[in-house]
Enzyme design. Sequence first.
Site, PDB file in Angstrom:
ATOM      1  N   GLY A 259       0.564  90.579  -5.159  1.00  0.00           N
ATOM      2  CA  GLY A 259       0.472  92.132  -6.564  1.00  0.00           C
ATOM      3  C   GLY A 259       0.647  93.106  -5.824  1.00  0.00           C
ATOM      4  O   GLY A 259       0.470  94.054  -6.313  1.00  0.00           O
ATOM      5  N   PRO A 307      -0.929  86.711  -2.156  1.00  0.00           N
ATOM      6  CA  PRO A 307      -0.951  87.871  -1.489  1.00  0.00           C
ATOM      7  C   PRO A 307       0.742  87.859  -0.362  1.00  0.00           C
ATOM      8  O   PRO A 307       0.552  87.094   0.306  1.00  0.00           O
ATOM      9  CB  PRO A 307      -2.323  88.477  -0.990  1.00  0.00           C
ATOM     10  CG  PRO A 307      -2.729  87.461  -0.206  1.00  0.00           C
ATOM     11  CD  PRO A 307      -2.429  86.296  -1.087  1.00  0.00           C
ATOM     12  N   ARG A 345      14.630  98.248   1.313  1.00  0.00           N
ATOM     13  CA  ARG A 345      13.987  98.811   0.432  1.00  0.00           C
ATOM     14  C   ARG A 345      14.030 100.281  -0.448  1.00  0.00           C
ATOM     15  O   ARG A 345      13.755 100.492  -1.378  1.00  0.00           O
ATOM     16  CB  ARG A 345      12.070  98.711   0.840  1.00  0.00           C
ATOM     17  CG  ARG A 345      11.944  97.280   0.449  1.00  0.00           C
ATOM     18  CD  ARG A 345      10.551  97.380   0.955  1.00  0.00           C
ATOM     19  NE  ARG A 345       9.665  97.653   0.209  1.00  0.00           N
ATOM     20  CZ  ARG A 345       9.461  98.192  -0.507  1.00  0.00           C
ATOM     21  NH1 ARG A 345       9.333  99.359   0.450  1.00  0.00           N
ATOM     22  NH2 ARG A 345       8.727  98.498  -1.276  1.00  0.00           N
ATOM     23  N   CYS A 376      29.026 101.937   4.376  1.00  0.00           N
ATOM     24  CA  CYS A 376      29.898 103.148   4.006  1.00  0.00           C
ATOM     25  C   CYS A 376      29.254 103.043   2.437  1.00  0.00           C
ATOM     26  O   CYS A 376      30.137 102.439   1.955  1.00  0.00           O
ATOM     27  CB  CYS A 376      31.258 102.014   4.209  1.00  0.00           C
ATOM     28  SG  CYS A 376      32.017 102.345   5.604  1.00  0.00           S
ATOM     29  N   TYR A 405       8.602  92.423   3.311  1.00  0.00           N
ATOM     30  CA  TYR A 405       9.862  92.556   2.555  1.00  0.00           C
ATOM     31  C   TYR A 405      11.451  93.594   3.014  1.00  0.00           C
ATOM     32  O   TYR A 405      11.636  94.343   2.718  1.00  0.00           O
ATOM     33  CB  TYR A 405      10.004  92.740   1.227  1.00  0.00           C
ATOM     34  CG  TYR A 405       8.461  92.638   0.217  1.00  0.00           C
ATOM     35  CD1 TYR A 405       9.324  91.013  -0.273  1.00  0.00           C
ATOM     36  CD2 TYR A 405       7.802  93.034   0.157  1.00  0.00           C
ATOM     37  CE1 TYR A 405       8.317  89.983  -0.757  1.00  0.00           C
ATOM     38  CE2 TYR A 405       6.785  92.354  -1.160  1.00  0.00           C
ATOM     39  CZ  TYR A 405       7.564  90.638  -0.951  1.00  0.00           C
ATOM     40  OH  TYR A 405       6.780  90.182  -2.147  1.00  0.00           O
TER      41      TYR A 405
HETATM   42  N1  LLP Z   1       3.274  85.488  -6.351  1.00  0.00           N
HETATM   43  C1  LLP Z   1       4.567  85.166  -7.109  1.00  0.00           C
HETATM   44  C2  LLP Z   1       4.821  84.631  -8.248  1.00  0.00           C
HETATM   45  C3  LLP Z   1       5.188  86.093  -6.351  1.00  0.00           C
HETATM   46  O1  LLP Z   1       6.861  86.542  -7.396  1.00  0.00           O
HETATM   47  C4  LLP Z   1       5.346  87.200  -5.330  1.00  0.00           C
HETATM   48  C5  LLP Z   1       6.108  88.507  -5.232  1.00  0.00           C
HETATM   49  C6  LLP Z   1       3.684  87.275  -4.913  1.00  0.00           C
HETATM   50  C7  LLP Z   1       2.736  87.239  -4.616  1.00  0.00           C
HETATM   51  C8  LLP Z   1       3.296  88.508  -3.715  1.00  0.00           C
HETATM   52  O2  LLP Z   1       3.414  89.686  -4.042  1.00  0.00           O
HETATM   53  P1  LLP Z   1       2.661  90.928  -3.144  1.00  0.00           P
HETATM   54  O3  LLP Z   1       1.400  90.511  -3.109  1.00  0.00           O
HETATM   55  O4  LLP Z   1       3.705  90.647  -2.488  1.00  0.00           O
HETATM   56  O5  LLP Z   1       3.340  92.204  -4.377  1.00  0.00           O
HETATM   57  N2  LLP Z   1      10.860  92.601  -2.623  1.00  0.00           N
HETATM   58  C9  LLP Z   1      10.190  93.317  -3.317  1.00  0.00           C
HETATM   59  C10 LLP Z   1       8.873  93.191  -4.129  1.00  0.00           C
HETATM   60  C11 LLP Z   1       9.123  91.684  -4.770  1.00  0.00           C
HETATM   61  C12 LLP Z   1       8.381  90.969  -5.435  1.00  0.00           C
HETATM   62  C13 LLP Z   1       9.057  89.698  -5.607  1.00  0.00           C
HETATM   63  N3  LLP Z   1       7.332  88.816  -5.699  1.00  0.00           N
HETATM   64  C14 LLP Z   1       9.420  95.166  -2.589  1.00  0.00           C
HETATM   65  O6  LLP Z   1      10.776  95.356  -1.152  1.00  0.00           O
HETATM   66  O7  LLP Z   1       9.009  95.814  -2.799  1.00  0.00           O
END
Ligand code: LLP
Length: 446
Positions: A259, A307, A345, A376, A405
């Site tokens: 996150g 992460p 995104r 389109c 992503y």
């Molecule tokens: N762990 C779990 C349980 C998750 O659901 C996620 C992301 C992560 C770890 C990794 O999170 P990060 O460190 O990447 O923030 N498609 C969206 C982001 C979706 C995130 C989903 N879960 C975007 O393009 O911003």
Amino acid sequence: MNRTADSSSKTLSAFQYRNASSRRTERKRLYCEGVTVADLAKRFGTPLYVYSASAIRARFRIFDRAFKGIPHTICYSVKANSNRSVLRLLAALRSGFDVVSGGELERLVRISRKTAAKSVFSGVGKTPAEMRAALKTGILLFNMESEAELHALAACAEGMKKVAPVALRVNPDVPAETHPYISTGLHQHKFGVPMQRARELYAQAAKYKYLRVAGISVHIGSQIRDVKPFTAAMEHVAALVRELREDGHTIRYVDAGGGLGISYQHPDLSDENSISSAEDFAAQVNQYAEAVMGPLRSLKVHLLLEPGRSIIAPAGALLTRVIYQKNNGTKKFLIVDAAMNDLIRPSLYSAYHEIVPAELKEHTPTEKVDVVGPICETGDFFARDRELPASEEGDLLALLDAGAYGMVLTTNYNTRPSPAEILVEGKSAKVVRRRQTVSDLMRLER
Ligand code: LLP
């Protein structure tokens, strides 16, 4: 800046401008490590995903180092970028992995059983088939998200006579400022089990012969820039760990999820170190690590971290070429050869991605443009009313911070084949996924 920070800042900046000598004009060319993006586009075509191996490694190491004060395993979140060459590179740094489907687990299994064994399995809807595959592999931890899932896993484990290590993903009900689609830690969200029900569910889990309570997990959302919500979540988790231990459970692992957000804005691109400075990232991760570790200090747990974005997003860019320019009197459009199917995104989360030219010429005036793709739909845009250096048809642009992503969210909408992916290391550039062809897209149809 000391020398170590300076040298790692060079590797951290996946993309950098460097001066190109020319007698007539002062020009800067955009590089990915030791190659110009212009050269990559010429060799491999556009749209094109480009990743820097050195930047991925440097970011992983900085992240890992920030948690040196506590026993921990970084479980890179495969969903952010699941290219197997990227996974292999991280596995070589002894990363663990966070998977959310049988497909992601299979990617790891095909690297090696040992790699797959270092994974945690999250997600609200793991199917029995996926659970069996993970049991067969022998993973680190199942992050269970409901009572129903817990029962299903117990049944699978019993059937296979294999013990499943489990954690419950709890929902701490803490708000985190991010896009509503990627916030997960509030009571109203589908994720995890409510804190108040956790003890009862752990008691149930402990009764199953083939489930072994091993930890607790939490994930409050993605692209979170303020670290306070992480502390708030971990305080709830720490209190629960104490209660669960009093209840007689062995809680070895605390999985803090992923996150941590990144800055998608890069105001001064011509400064060589500005695209991503080592010190910035290290400082930010240290702050995050403090926020997460603080509440856990006295607990003697093994911390897991998941992460995704913070490791891989700034290490990648999407290259695209301007096909046409169009002026409707009040607005100017740059129509580029990448579209929302290649990077969704901006369309899906109104996300901002910096857009920079492959070649920056001195004294080029800027102009306000919409950068749009050929699909389109009005939603097919990368930027609206963005002030960019004036460009011409045929010019090459880079959409920065697209390593996470990006490729994983591509679709074939409008029968558009997915871009190729290139992994750059020094002066070498390898195709780590070839460009799809239209025939690829039709292969499965009758
Ligand atoms: N762990 C779990 C349980 C998750 O659901 C996620 C992301 C992560 C770890 C990794 O999170 P990060 O460190 O990447 O923030 N498609 C969206 C982001 C979706 C995130 C989903 N879960 C975007 O393009 O911003």
